[in-house]
Scaffold this motif. Structure first.
Motif, short mmCIF file in Angstrom:
data_model
loop_
_atom_site.label_atom_id
_atom_site.label_comp_id
_atom_site.label_asym_id
_atom_site.label_seq_id
_atom_site.Cartn_x
_atom_site.Cartn_y
_atom_site.Cartn_z
N GLN A 1 0.82 -1.19 -0.08
CA GLN A 1 0.09 -0.03 0.14
C GLN A 1 1.12 1.30 0.22
O GLN A 1 0.56 2.22 -0.76
N GLY A 2 2.16 1.26 0.94
CA GLY A 2 2.92 2.50 0.82
C GLY A 2 3.45 2.73 -0.70
O GLY A 2 3.91 3.78 -1.07
N ASP A 3 3.51 1.72 -1.44
CA ASP A 3 4.08 1.94 -2.78
C ASP A 3 2.88 2.02 -3.94
O ASP A 3 3.37 1.96 -5.06
N GLY A 4 1.75 2.39 -3.33
CA GLY A 4 0.74 2.83 -4.25
C GLY A 4 -0.25 1.64 -4.71
O GLY A 4 -0.96 1.73 -5.58
N TYR A 5 0.20 0.38 -4.23
CA TYR A 5 -0.91 -0.73 -4.95
C TYR A 5 -2.01 -0.96 -3.90
O TYR A 5 -2.24 -0.69 -3.01
N THR A 6 -3.19 -1.36 -4.64
CA THR A 6 -4.46 -1.75 -4.12
C THR A 6 -4.17 -2.98 -3.83
O THR A 6 -3.67 -3.97 -4.62
N VAL A 7 -4.34 -3.44 -2.45
CA VAL A 7 -4.28 -4.95 -1.96
C VAL A 7 -5.82 -5.16 -1.51
O VAL A 7 -6.30 -4.71 -0.94
N ARG A 8 -5.83 -6.46 -1.58
CA ARG A 8 -7.17 -7.35 -1.22
C ARG A 8 -6.56 -8.54 -0.57
O ARG A 8 -5.67 -9.37 -1.14
N VAL A 9 -7.22 -8.88 0.87
CA VAL A 9 -6.60 -10.01 1.37
C VAL A 9 -7.97 -10.94 1.70
O VAL A 9 -8.41 -11.07 3.08
N PRO A 10 -8.55 -11.45 0.81
CA PRO A 10 -9.84 -12.48 1.08
C PRO A 10 -9.52 -13.51 1.96
O PRO A 10 -8.58 -14.23 2.06
N PRO A 11 -10.43 -13.91 2.96
CA PRO A 11 -10.32 -15.09 3.70
C PRO A 11 -10.48 -16.38 2.88
O PRO A 11 -11.34 -16.68 1.89
N ASN A 12 -9.41 -17.18 3.38
CA ASN A 12 -9.48 -18.58 2.80
C ASN A 12 -10.28 -19.48 3.48
O ASN A 12 -9.77 -19.86 4.53
N PRO A 13 -11.53 -20.23 3.14
CA PRO A 13 -12.14 -20.88 3.96
C PRO A 13 -11.64 -22.18 4.83
O PRO A 13 -11.81 -22.60 5.68
N LEU A 14 -10.50 -22.73 3.98
CA LEU A 14 -10.06 -24.00 4.36
C LEU A 14 -10.97 -25.11 4.64
O LEU A 14 -10.48 -25.98 5.50
N ARG A 15 -11.75 -25.14 3.80
CA ARG A 15 -12.85 -26.37 3.93
C ARG A 15 -12.54 -27.43 2.85
O ARG A 15 -12.67 -28.63 3.18
N SER A 16 -12.37 -27.19 1.83
CA SER A 16 -11.98 -27.88 0.64
C SER A 16 -11.30 -27.34 -0.47
O SER A 16 -11.38 -26.02 -0.74
N LEU A 17 -10.50 -27.94 -1.30
CA LEU A 17 -9.76 -27.30 -2.23
C LEU A 17 -10.50 -26.80 -3.46
O LEU A 17 -10.49 -25.69 -3.85
N GLY B 1 -15.78 -39.50 8.00
CA GLY B 1 -14.24 -39.53 8.34
C GLY B 1 -13.57 -38.21 8.14
O GLY B 1 -12.39 -38.44 8.35
N ASP B 2 -14.23 -37.50 7.81
CA ASP B 2 -13.27 -35.75 7.58
C ASP B 2 -13.36 -34.99 9.19
O ASP B 2 -14.10 -35.40 9.94
N ILE B 3 -12.23 -34.59 9.34
CA ILE B 3 -12.30 -33.76 10.49
C ILE B 3 -11.54 -32.55 10.25
O ILE B 3 -10.71 -32.32 9.38
N ASP B 4 -11.25 -31.54 11.40
CA ASP B 4 -10.43 -30.51 11.24
C ASP B 4 -9.06 -30.81 11.89
O ASP B 4 -9.01 -31.64 12.99
N LEU B 5 -8.18 -30.35 11.12
CA LEU B 5 -6.62 -30.63 11.82
C LEU B 5 -6.07 -29.54 12.12
O LEU B 5 -5.96 -28.22 11.56
N TYR B 6 -5.53 -29.36 13.54
CA TYR B 6 -5.08 -28.25 14.14
C TYR B 6 -3.46 -28.79 14.42
O TYR B 6 -3.17 -29.84 14.75
#
Length: 267
Positions: free
Chosen positions: A57-73, A159-164
Motif C-alpha cells: 500500500q505504501g508503494d501505491g498498490y491496491t491490496v485485497r486479502v480475502p479469507p480462505n475458508p480452508l474447507r476443501s480445495l 471420516g473428515d475432521i479439522d486438523l490443528y
C-alpha cells in the motif's frame, strides 16, 4: 542564434536521459497498477500478510486479502475465483502454503490474472493432492497423531475432521525462525485445514498459461526446500531463495514484497 541552438541541443539531451532512466514509464505511461490479491494458507489467516500489505500500500498498490475458508480445495478455489471475478483490471494473485494450491486452481481461465506468486507454497499439477507434495523430510510426513489435533466439525463428510497443529509442531516447525514469543501468540489463533482438503486432487494448473514467481524458503520445515524447488521448476517460475522458514511472509516481508512488485511490473 548560437545560444538558441545550444539550448535546443541541451533540451534534447535531457529528454534522452529522462527516457533512459524510466523506460517502463515511457513505454506504458497510462498502464494501471495491478491489484494484489493475497491468499493465506492453512493454520493462518489474513493477518499473516499485514507487513506485506503495509509495504505494498505504501508503494501505491491496491491490496485485497480475502479469507480462505480452508474447507476443501475445490470450494476454497471457487471462493477466491468468485472474489477476483469482481475486480476490474490486472491482478497479481499471491498464495502462501496451501494458498498456493488455491491460486493454482482459482486463476485458471481468468484473463485478468497476469501473474502468480508462490510463497513457500504448494503448486500442484493436475491430479495431485497437497499432503504428499510436502516432501519426505517434512515435519508433517510422520504419524499424523503426533503433529495434529483432530477436531470434529458440524456437517463433516464421513471420516473428515479439522486438523490443528499441535503446539510443538506449530512453534518449532511451522513457525521456525519466528521469535518464540511471537510464535506463541500465533499458535492459539491458528485456523484449521480439513483432512479432506489436504487430500483432494487439484485441477488444471493456472501456471500452465500464466507467468509465475516462486519464493523458496531454504529453511522451511513444512514444505521442504527440495519439494518447493521441484514444484517451482515444473511451473517454470522465476525463483527467489530466502533464508527463512515456512513463515517467510512474516520474517522476510521486504524480500516477499520485492518479488510481488517484480511480478506486478512485469505485466
Amino acid at each position: 542564434m548560437k545560444r538558441s541552438r545550444v539550448l535546443t541541443l541541451l533540451i534534447a539531451f535531457l529528454a534522452v536521459l529522462v527516457a533512459a532512466a524510466s523506460p517502463a514509464a515511457a513505454s506504458h505511461p497510462n498502464k494501471p497498477k495491478p491489484t494484489i490479491v493475497l491468499v493465506h494458507g492453512a493454520w493462518a489467516d489474513g493477518s499473516s500478510w499485514t507487513d506485506i500489505t503495509r509495504r505494498l500500500q505504501g508503494d501505491g498498490y491496491t491490496v485485497r486479502v480475502p479469507p480462505n475458508p480452508l474447507r476443501s480445495l475445490s470450494s476454497d478455489s471457487a471462493t477466491i475465483r468468485n472474489f477476483i471475478s469482481t475486480l476490474s483490471g490486472p491482478i497479481i494473485l499471491v498464495g502462501h502454503s496451501y494458498g498456493g494450491a488455491v491460486i493454482t486452481n482459482a486463476a485458471t481461465g481468468n484473463p485478468n490474472v497476469k501473474g502468480l506468486v508462490y510463497v513457500d507454497a504448494f503448486a500442484p499439477a493436475a491430479g495431485e493432492a497437497i499432503f504428499p507434495l510436502a516432501g519426505a523430510d517434512s515435519a508433517l510426513a510422520v504419524d499424523p497423531t503426533t503433529v495434529f489435533d483432530f477436531v470434529p466439525y458440524p456437517g463433516a463428510p464421513a471420516g473428515d475432521i479439522d486438523l490443528y497443529l499441535k503446539h510443538d509442531t506449530f512453534v518449532t516447525s511451522f513457525a521456525s525462525g519466528v521469535p518464540r514469543r511471537e510464535a506463541e501468540l500465533l499458535y492459539p489463533s491458528q485456523r484449521p485445514l480439513t483432512l479432506s482438503a489436504g487430500n483432494e486432487l487439484s485441477g488444471t494448473p493456472a501456471y500452465d498459461t500464466i507467468r509465475s514467481w516462486y519464493v523458496l524458503g531454504t529453511r522451511d520445515l513444512i514444505i521442504t526446500p527440495t519439494a518447493q524447488l521441484i514444484m517451482a521448476q515444473r511451473a517454470h517460475s522465476t525463483i527467489t531463495r530466502v533464508k527463512a522458514g515456512h513463515l517467510s511472509l512474516i520474517t522476510e516481508p521486504g524480500a516477499i514484497t520485492k518479488v510481488i512488485e517484480q511480478a506486478a511490473r512485469a505485466n
